[in-house]
Design a protein around this motif. Sequence first.
Motif, PDB file in Angstrom:
ATOM      1  N   SER A  24       8.110   5.916  -3.018  1.00 34.78           N
ATOM      2  CA  SER A  24       8.421   4.586  -3.243  1.00 34.78           C
ATOM      3  C   SER A  24       9.328   4.349  -4.416  1.00 34.78           C
ATOM      4  N   ASN A  25       9.855   3.069  -4.544  1.00 32.00           N
ATOM      5  CA  ASN A  25      10.263   2.709  -5.897  1.00 32.00           C
ATOM      6  C   ASN A  25       9.261   1.930  -6.684  1.00 32.00           C
ATOM      7  N   GLU A  27       7.542  -0.654  -6.086  1.00 32.82           N
ATOM      8  CA  GLU A  27       7.375  -2.144  -5.779  1.00 32.82           C
ATOM      9  C   GLU A  27       6.368  -2.093  -4.601  1.00 32.82           C
ATOM     10  N   ASP A  30       4.593  -6.486   0.344  1.00 35.46           N
ATOM     11  CA  ASP A  30       3.773  -7.741   0.298  1.00 35.46           C
ATOM     12  C   ASP A  30       2.943  -7.517   1.249  1.00 35.46           C
ATOM     13  N   GLU A 106      14.336   5.188   5.714  1.00 35.86           N
ATOM     14  CA  GLU A 106      14.281   4.246   4.855  1.00 35.86           C
ATOM     15  C   GLU A 106      13.537   2.863   5.274  1.00 35.86           C
ATOM     16  N   LYS A 108      12.824  -0.880   4.027  1.00 34.37           N
ATOM     17  CA  LYS A 108      12.793  -1.885   2.857  1.00 34.37           C
ATOM     18  C   LYS A 108      12.261  -3.201   3.133  1.00 34.37           C
ATOM     19  N   ALA A 110      11.495  -7.064   2.177  1.00 34.14           N
ATOM     20  CA  ALA A 110      12.021  -8.274   1.749  1.00 34.14           C
ATOM     21  C   ALA A 110      11.803  -8.514   0.196  1.00 34.14           C
ATOM     22  N   ASN A 111      10.982  -8.203  -0.347  1.00 35.19           N
ATOM     23  CA  ASN A 111      10.527  -8.542  -1.823  1.00 35.19           C
ATOM     24  C   ASN A 111      10.936  -7.389  -2.710  1.00 35.19           C
ATOM     25  N   GLY A 112      11.811  -6.617  -2.273  1.00 34.74           N
ATOM     26  CA  GLY A 112      12.246  -5.469  -2.930  1.00 34.74           C
ATOM     27  C   GLY A 112      11.560  -3.913  -2.765  1.00 34.74           C
ATOM     28  N   ALA A 113      10.417  -4.037  -2.138  1.00 31.00           N
ATOM     29  CA  ALA A 113       9.646  -2.641  -2.080  1.00 31.00           C
ATOM     30  C   ALA A 113      10.593  -1.932  -1.148  1.00 31.00           C
ATOM     31  N   TYR A 114      10.467  -0.563  -1.527  1.00 26.98           N
ATOM     32  CA  TYR A 114      11.319   0.487  -0.943  1.00 26.98           C
ATOM     33  C   TYR A 114      10.593   1.771  -0.667  1.00 26.98           C
TER      34      TYR A 114
END
Length: 126
Positions: A24-25, A27, A30, A106, A108, A110-114
């Motif tokens: 993950s990145n 983040e 949610d 991948e 992704k 909506a809150n930027g989590a990846y």
Amino acid sequence: MLSVDVAKVNANVSAVGSELTLFSNGEPFDIPRGSQKGSRSIMPSIPIEAYVGDNMLELDFMAPIGDIEVTISRNGRAVYSSTETISMPISKVIQLSHMSGNFLLEIKGANGAYAYAQFKVGSNRR
């Protein structure tokens, strides 16, 4: 084209295939407040498990994480893309019939989590 089957997560059923390691990145996805009523477990930062079989990819969403985009690509080109709303724990199976090679999964939020994982499909998968 690819097809997707949906099933509610059942703790008595185990996934078929090899588990993928998701990265993950940093983040976290949610998870709405109150969605884990009665649970005392700590939810992992990536509340998703992924398994690859001979002709399929299974995604197990262990918590409601809202709106996500799932993309599977090969050689930089998307071979599957879907926008989903994950409102409860659920499993999704993506059929990879007639496909082989190296792929990138991948996911992704909506809150930027990846989250992402690389995997191989085909007779020489090991």
